[in-house]
Design a protein around this motif. Structure first.
Motif, PDB file in Angstrom:
ATOM      1  N   PHE A  87     -18.097   9.300 -26.215  1.00 27.60           N
ATOM      2  CA  PHE A  87     -18.952  10.210 -25.449  1.00 27.60           C
ATOM      3  C   PHE A  87     -18.048  11.047 -24.564  1.00 27.60           C
ATOM      4  O   PHE A  87     -17.266  10.520 -23.766  1.00 27.60           O
ATOM      5  CB  PHE A  87     -19.960   9.453 -24.590  1.00 27.60           C
ATOM      6  CG  PHE A  87     -20.923  10.360 -23.863  1.00 27.60           C
ATOM      7  CD1 PHE A  87     -22.051  10.852 -24.499  1.00 27.60           C
ATOM      8  CD2 PHE A  87     -20.696  10.738 -22.542  1.00 27.60           C
ATOM      9  CE1 PHE A  87     -22.936  11.698 -23.845  1.00 27.60           C
ATOM     10  CE2 PHE A  87     -21.563  11.582 -21.875  1.00 27.60           C
ATOM     11  CZ  PHE A  87     -22.695  12.062 -22.524  1.00 27.60           C
ATOM     12  N   LEU A 103     -29.320   7.122 -24.093  1.00 28.16           N
ATOM     13  CA  LEU A 103     -28.079   6.577 -24.642  1.00 28.16           C
ATOM     14  C   LEU A 103     -28.111   5.054 -24.680  1.00 28.16           C
ATOM     15  O   LEU A 103     -27.631   4.432 -25.638  1.00 28.16           O
ATOM     16  CB  LEU A 103     -26.893   7.069 -23.820  1.00 28.16           C
ATOM     17  CG  LEU A 103     -26.543   8.549 -24.028  1.00 28.16           C
ATOM     18  CD1 LEU A 103     -25.686   9.076 -22.880  1.00 28.16           C
ATOM     19  CD2 LEU A 103     -25.807   8.733 -25.357  1.00 28.16           C
ATOM     20  N   LYS A 107     -27.854   2.814 -28.324  1.00 31.80           N
ATOM     21  CA  LYS A 107     -26.673   2.022 -28.643  1.00 31.80           C
ATOM     22  C   LYS A 107     -26.877   0.996 -29.765  1.00 31.80           C
ATOM     23  O   LYS A 107     -26.060   0.936 -30.690  1.00 31.80           O
ATOM     24  CB  LYS A 107     -26.137   1.327 -27.386  1.00 31.80           C
ATOM     25  CG  LYS A 107     -25.437   2.280 -26.441  1.00 31.80           C
ATOM     26  CD  LYS A 107     -24.888   1.570 -25.215  1.00 31.80           C
ATOM     27  CE  LYS A 107     -23.711   0.700 -25.556  1.00 31.80           C
ATOM     28  NZ  LYS A 107     -23.072   0.128 -24.341  1.00 31.80           N
ATOM     29  N   LEU A 139     -21.592  13.022 -28.364  1.00 36.57           N
ATOM     30  CA  LEU A 139     -21.429  11.645 -28.831  1.00 36.57           C
ATOM     31  C   LEU A 139     -21.182  11.661 -30.327  1.00 36.57           C
ATOM     32  O   LEU A 139     -21.987  12.193 -31.094  1.00 36.57           O
ATOM     33  CB  LEU A 139     -22.672  10.806 -28.504  1.00 36.57           C
ATOM     34  CG  LEU A 139     -22.644   9.348 -28.994  1.00 36.57           C
ATOM     35  CD1 LEU A 139     -21.529   8.555 -28.316  1.00 36.57           C
ATOM     36  CD2 LEU A 139     -23.998   8.672 -28.761  1.00 36.57           C
TER      37      LEU A 139
END
Length: 285
Positions: A87, A103, A107, A139
């Motif tokens: 990121f 985010l 994950k 990302l």
């Protein structure tokens, strides 16, 4: 630094920040990433203030690397990361709570290394937030993508069909002063012109004539900067200046290269031809 690890090593995230002389701003950037980052890597390009000490005190893994240019510095940081999911954030950017939550939720689902994720970045100017932002890939998985080796606007080289947009905002506190803004525009347009020269992009007078006013119309009217008063008008003018400088500097470099080529012996021109040798070398006075 591993504040919160989720699942296996394959879906952990390394936050990578390149920094230089930004000890006042880097704490907010780092703090905004703590909830989803499994480590935060800071690459310092030779700060003369307390940036390195501040980053170390914040628990970041800090590397010092003499400034090689934007893309190469990001590539260096990418190579120091412990995990493949990278990121990217700058010292003057802050992840908002909605983006951080997105985010965190993402994950466990980071199973496809060919997917890349873009975030919506909004900038400020003269104390006002601009309504129109832009989606930028921030990302990505380094096994599938690398930062493009460009002089400016370096980004992971990702096909549009592979990009997934994330909810939330990346706030860009990019405005410091008018003087700083002018200096940065001057530096970036230098790099734009050098890039155009490097890839042998031909100079066209129509670009110089029409791109600057077209950019003003886009920013001021289409993007709604007319609603932001003096700040909005100034931003639109700056973007018009940016286009003019990038185009005119390209003309300057192209003209200089033509003059140089005309004075070179034919044998020297052949030796310097990147298509013959596989590499590019320019000597512009």
């Amino acid at each position: 630094m591993h504040p919160k690890t989720v699942g296996s090593k394959e879906n952990r995230i390394s936050v990578v920040i390149i920094a230089q002389n930004d000890e006042q701003r880097i704490p907010d950037a780092v703090a905004s990433c703590r909830s989803f980052a499994d480590e935060i890597v800071v690459v310092d390009g030779g700060s003369e203030d307390g940036t390195v000490a501040t980053a170390e005190a914040l628990g970041c893994r800090v590397y010092e690397n003499a400034w090689p240019g934007y893309a190469k510095q990001r590539q260096f940081g990418e190579n120091q990361a412990s995990y493949d999911w990278i990121f990217v954030i700058d010292t003057d950017e802050v992840v908002d709570t909605k983006l951080a939550a997105a985010l965190i939720k993402l994950k466990p689902e980071l199973t496809d290394p060919t997917a890349a994720y873009s975030v919506y970045r909004i900038g400020d100017f003269l104390g006002r937030w601009l309504d129109k932002g832009e989606y930028l890939v921030r990302l990505y998985n380094r096994r599938a993508y690398k930062i493009s080796d460009s002089l400016v606007h370096e980004m992971p080289d990702v096909e549009t069909s592979k990009i997934i947009k994330l909810n939330g905002v990346l706030w860009h506190y990019g405005f410091r002063s008018i003087n700083d803004h002018v200096n940065r525009f001057n530096k970036y347009t230098d790099l734009e012109a050098q890039t155009a020269l490097r890839v042998r992009k031909p100079f066209r007078i129509v670009n110089l004539l029409f791109r600057p006013p077209a950019r003003f119309v886009q920013k001021y009217f289409l993007h709604g900067l007319y609603r932001k008063g003096v700040a909005g008008f100034a931003v639109a003018i700056f973007w018009m200046m940016y286009e003019f400088l990038a185009c005119f500097k390209h003309y300057e470099l192209t003209s200089a290269r033509k003059r140089l080529d005309q004075h070179q012996p034919s044998s020297a021109r052949k030796a310097a031809d990147p298509e013959k040798k596989g590499e590019t070398s320019y000597a512009v006075q």
